[in-house]
Design a protein around this motif. Structure first.
Motif, PDB file in Angstrom:
ATOM      1  N   ALA B  96     -14.949  -4.694  -0.571  1.00  0.00           N
ATOM      2  CA  ALA B  96     -14.187  -5.925  -0.784  1.00  0.00           C
ATOM      3  C   ALA B  96     -12.930  -5.647  -1.601  1.00  0.00           C
ATOM      4  CB  ALA B  96     -15.054  -6.963  -1.488  1.00  0.00           C
ATOM      5  N   LEU B  97     -13.064  -4.814  -2.623  1.00  0.00           N
ATOM      6  CA  LEU B  97     -11.898  -4.507  -3.470  1.00  0.00           C
ATOM      7  C   LEU B  97     -10.880  -3.663  -2.703  1.00  0.00           C
ATOM      8  CD1 LEU B  97     -13.770  -3.947  -6.843  1.00  0.00           C
ATOM      9  CD2 LEU B  97     -12.316  -5.886  -6.215  1.00  0.00           C
ATOM     10  N   GLU B  99     -10.415  -4.071   0.582  1.00  0.00           N
ATOM     11  CA  GLU B  99      -9.768  -5.059   1.454  1.00  0.00           C
ATOM     12  C   GLU B  99      -8.771  -5.907   0.655  1.00  0.00           C
ATOM     13  OE1 GLU B  99      -9.750  -4.927   4.487  1.00  0.00           O
ATOM     14  OE2 GLU B  99     -11.596  -3.894   5.110  1.00  0.00           O
ATOM     15  N   GLN B 100      -9.107  -6.199  -0.608  1.00  0.00           N
ATOM     16  CA  GLN B 100      -8.190  -6.933  -1.467  1.00  0.00           C
ATOM     17  C   GLN B 100      -6.904  -6.132  -1.637  1.00  0.00           C
ATOM     18  OE1 GLN B 100      -9.532  -8.952  -5.324  1.00  0.00           O
ATOM     19  NE2 GLN B 100      -8.393  -7.222  -6.150  1.00  0.00           N
ATOM     20  N   SER B 103      -4.833  -6.015   1.535  1.00  0.00           N
ATOM     21  CA  SER B 103      -4.164  -7.294   1.743  1.00  0.00           C
ATOM     22  C   SER B 103      -2.998  -7.463   0.769  1.00  0.00           C
ATOM     23  CB  SER B 103      -5.171  -8.436   1.600  1.00  0.00           C
ATOM     24  OG  SER B 103      -4.582  -9.671   1.965  1.00  0.00           O
ATOM     25  N   ILE B 104      -3.170  -6.990  -0.464  1.00  0.00           N
ATOM     26  CA  ILE B 104      -2.068  -7.031  -1.440  1.00  0.00           C
ATOM     27  C   ILE B 104      -0.848  -6.300  -0.873  1.00  0.00           C
ATOM     28  CG2 ILE B 104      -1.259  -6.079  -3.649  1.00  0.00           C
ATOM     29  CD1 ILE B 104      -4.077  -6.669  -4.789  1.00  0.00           C
ATOM     30  N   ALA B 107       0.663  -8.435   2.036  1.00  0.00           N
ATOM     31  CA  ALA B 107       1.167  -9.757   1.667  1.00  0.00           C
ATOM     32  C   ALA B 107       2.154  -9.729   0.504  1.00  0.00           C
ATOM     33  CB  ALA B 107      -0.008 -10.676   1.320  1.00  0.00           C
ATOM     34  N   ASN B 108       1.990  -8.805  -0.440  1.00  0.00           N
ATOM     35  CA  ASN B 108       2.769  -8.856  -1.677  1.00  0.00           C
ATOM     36  C   ASN B 108       3.730  -7.691  -1.868  1.00  0.00           C
ATOM     37  OD1 ASN B 108       1.901 -11.319  -3.088  1.00  0.00           O
ATOM     38  ND2 ASN B 108      -0.119 -10.384  -3.063  1.00  0.00           N
ATOM     39  N   LYS B 146       6.388  -9.064  -8.128  1.00  0.00           N
ATOM     40  CA  LYS B 146       5.112  -8.604  -7.563  1.00  0.00           C
ATOM     41  C   LYS B 146       4.636  -7.350  -8.292  1.00  0.00           C
ATOM     42  CE  LYS B 146       4.907 -11.701  -4.256  1.00  0.00           C
ATOM     43  NZ  LYS B 146       3.879 -12.758  -4.287  1.00  0.00           N
ATOM     44  N   ALA B 149       2.564  -7.681 -11.367  1.00  0.00           N
ATOM     45  CA  ALA B 149       1.119  -7.804 -11.132  1.00  0.00           C
ATOM     46  C   ALA B 149       0.495  -6.438 -10.884  1.00  0.00           C
ATOM     47  CB  ALA B 149       0.858  -8.751  -9.966  1.00  0.00           C
ATOM     48  N   TYR B 150       1.177  -5.584 -10.142  1.00  0.00           N
ATOM     49  CA  TYR B 150       0.692  -4.218  -9.920  1.00  0.00           C
ATOM     50  C   TYR B 150       0.509  -3.512 -11.263  1.00  0.00           C
ATOM     51  CZ  TYR B 150       1.408  -3.692  -4.782  1.00  0.00           C
ATOM     52  OH  TYR B 150       1.334  -3.767  -3.407  1.00  0.00           O
ATOM     53  N   LYS B 152      -0.233  -4.717 -14.106  1.00  0.00           N
ATOM     54  CA  LYS B 152      -1.472  -5.171 -14.771  1.00  0.00           C
ATOM     55  C   LYS B 152      -2.695  -4.544 -14.108  1.00  0.00           C
ATOM     56  CE  LYS B 152       0.261  -9.678 -16.127  1.00  0.00           C
ATOM     57  NZ  LYS B 152       0.373 -11.014 -15.511  1.00  0.00           N
ATOM     58  N   ILE B 153      -2.742  -4.614 -12.780  1.00  0.00           N
ATOM     59  CA  ILE B 153      -3.900  -4.074 -12.052  1.00  0.00           C
ATOM     60  C   ILE B 153      -4.055  -2.584 -12.357  1.00  0.00           C
ATOM     61  CG2 ILE B 153      -4.817  -3.550  -9.755  1.00  0.00           C
ATOM     62  CD1 ILE B 153      -3.329  -6.121  -8.777  1.00  0.00           C
ATOM     63  N   ARG B 156      -5.731  -0.997 -15.461  1.00  0.00           N
ATOM     64  CA  ARG B 156      -7.188  -1.032 -15.590  1.00  0.00           C
ATOM     65  C   ARG B 156      -7.872  -0.034 -14.674  1.00  0.00           C
ATOM     66  NH1 ARG B 156      -6.559  -7.320 -15.634  1.00  0.00           N
ATOM     67  NH2 ARG B 156      -6.530  -7.179 -13.368  1.00  0.00           N
TER      68      ARG B 156
END
Lengths: 220, 222
Positions: B96-97, B99-100, B103-104, B107-108, B146, B149-150, B152-153, B156
């Motif tokens: 799932a992560l 696929e997230q 999709s990022i 889309a982003n 955008k 946000a990258y 921040k991700i 981690r």
């Protein structure tokens, strides 16, 4: 614990996920995020979804965003509930499914969403529709749907002969095109029309087209 | 029969597939489609790829298009060759992560980086067309937001889907590189995490091998 869907009852990408929840009859709670109040840009929201977009889900502590990723996760987690919306192990069937998913994201979504942003969302927020941008988006979308017409002449659905997520992903923006003033989905050609009528008449879409019910949604 | 990749030796989406072929050392041959001559719009090509886009894969008669679909097919067909580029399907959350993250990217990142690349590099360099500064600036501004946000991700976790490299990271290589060529240094100036990640993925051997153009003829690997 019931799955929580954080989003907006009317928002396109939230509805994309809701269709799958209804297809597979997965109980969920819609936690309403008020976009007009900017709740999706609040620090607590950005902690979970750093792009400040809806929707995201929380499944017993597991957070996931991007509507198409959520949709895939739900189908994978509940393979035996409702219809199978992605192919199983056949390599070629999977490849054609992924081709269909990519077609939607690259060749449909950018143009449909742009047209709808101009014709529906901007006026909703007091801004003026840019006719040139709208016309350009519709023109490109029309050319893309010429290709859909050819593909759908050879197979029933976009990912193959069975309905998959690749088809359902089109529902939120596809459904708004008529409201935006474009009848492309039912005038491009007999195959696109057949396909569009088929997927847009599914019960799952009918249940949420006018808005996802807030609170807990259960299924018999 | 050797895989046939129809595409342009320097086109972004063709390169996206080539990276995966090199990562997994899958022999292939590039069948060039001359975009400037409009070879992607001729009836025989449109028969196979009705959108008139490159690339297209012909695997012993099985035709797939859309670069990300081709990449996924290659990874699924050769799971034990080279690195594993998607999580095991039995691991629901890791999948799932992934696929997230995938999709990022679509889309982003893709459309904004793509616009920066097209206006700032591809149009002037390959088609002798002028850059639309308004479109460029708007796209660069959105891309910058955008990439916040990258940042921040990636503070981690090592890669976009988690701590392992996946297709989701590799998908960024073609337009990401063109963004720099367009004169936009976002990928190495946004923040330490994006910079670390970008330097990591863009220095992979597979990208170095193809970024200046996919070699013509049959490609084999030892």
């Amino acid at each position: 614990m019931v799955l929580k869907l954080y989003g907006n009852p009317q928002a396109t990408c939230t509805k994309r996920v809701a269709v799958v929840l209804y297809e597979k009859k997965i109980p969920f709670e819609l936690v309403v995020i008020d976009l007009s109040k900017g709740e999706h840009k609040a620090p607590a929201f950005l902690e979970k979804q750093p792009f400040g977009q809806v929707p995201y889900i929380e499944d017993d502590g597991f957070t996931l965003f991007e509507s198409r990723a959520i949709s895939r996760y739900l189908d994978a987690k509940y393979p035996n509930k409702g219809p199978k919306l992605t192919p199983d192990s056949d390599l070629k069937a999977k490849a054609l499914f992924e081709q269909g998913v990519s077609i939607e994201q690259s060749n449909f979504d950018p143009f449909a969403s742009k047209a709808i942003m101009e014709a529906i969302f901007k006026p909703m927020f007091g801004q003026t529709k840019n006719d040139a941008v709208y016309d350009e988006a519709i023109k490109t979308l029309s050319a893309k749907l010429d290709a859909y017409e050819k593909i759908l002449a050879k197979q029933k659905y976009l990912g193959g002969d069975g309905v998959t997520l690749a088809d359902l992903f089109h529902l939120p923006y596809g459904s708004l095109l008529a409201t935006a003033g474009s009848d492309l989905m039912t005038s491009k050609g007999p195959n696109v029309t057949r396909w569009w009528k088929d997927i847009s008449s599914r019960e799952s879409w009918a249940a949420i087209a006018k808005g996802i019910p807030a609170g807990v949604n259960k299924f018999d | 029969m050797v895989l046939k990749l129809y595409g342009s030796p320097v086109a972004s989406c063709t390169l996206r597939v080539a990276v995966v072929l090199y990562e997994k050392k899958i022999p292939f041959e590039l069948y060039p489609i001359d975009l400037q001559k409009g070879e992607h719009k001729v009836p025989t090509y449109l028969e196979k790829q009705p959108f008139g886009q490159v690339p297209l894969l012909d695997d012993d008669g099985f035709v797939v298009f859309e670069s990300r679909a081709i990449c996924r097919y290659l990874e699924a067909k050769y799971p034990n060759q080279g690195p594993k580029l998607v999580p095991a399907s039995s691991d629901l959350k890791a999948t799932a992560l992934f696929e997230q993250a995938a999709s990022i990217e679509t889309a982003n990142f893709d459309s904004f980086a793509g616009k920066v690349a097209v206006e700032g590099y591809i149009k002037p360099q390959f088609f002798n067309l002028p850059k639309n500064q308004v479109v460029y600036d708007e796209a660069a501004k959105t891309l910058s937001a955008k990439l916040d946000a990258y940042e921040k991700i990636l503070s981690r976790q090592k890669y976009l889907a988690g701590d392992e490299l996946t297709l989701a990271d590799l998908y960024h290589l073609p337009f990401g590189t063109n963004v720099a060529a367009a004169g936009c240094d976002l990928l190495t100036s946004k923040g330490p995490n994006v910079t670390r990640w970008w330097k990591d993925i863009s220095s992979r051997e597979s990208w170095t091998a193809v970024k200046k153009g996919i070699p013509a003829g049959a490609i084999e690997f030892d």
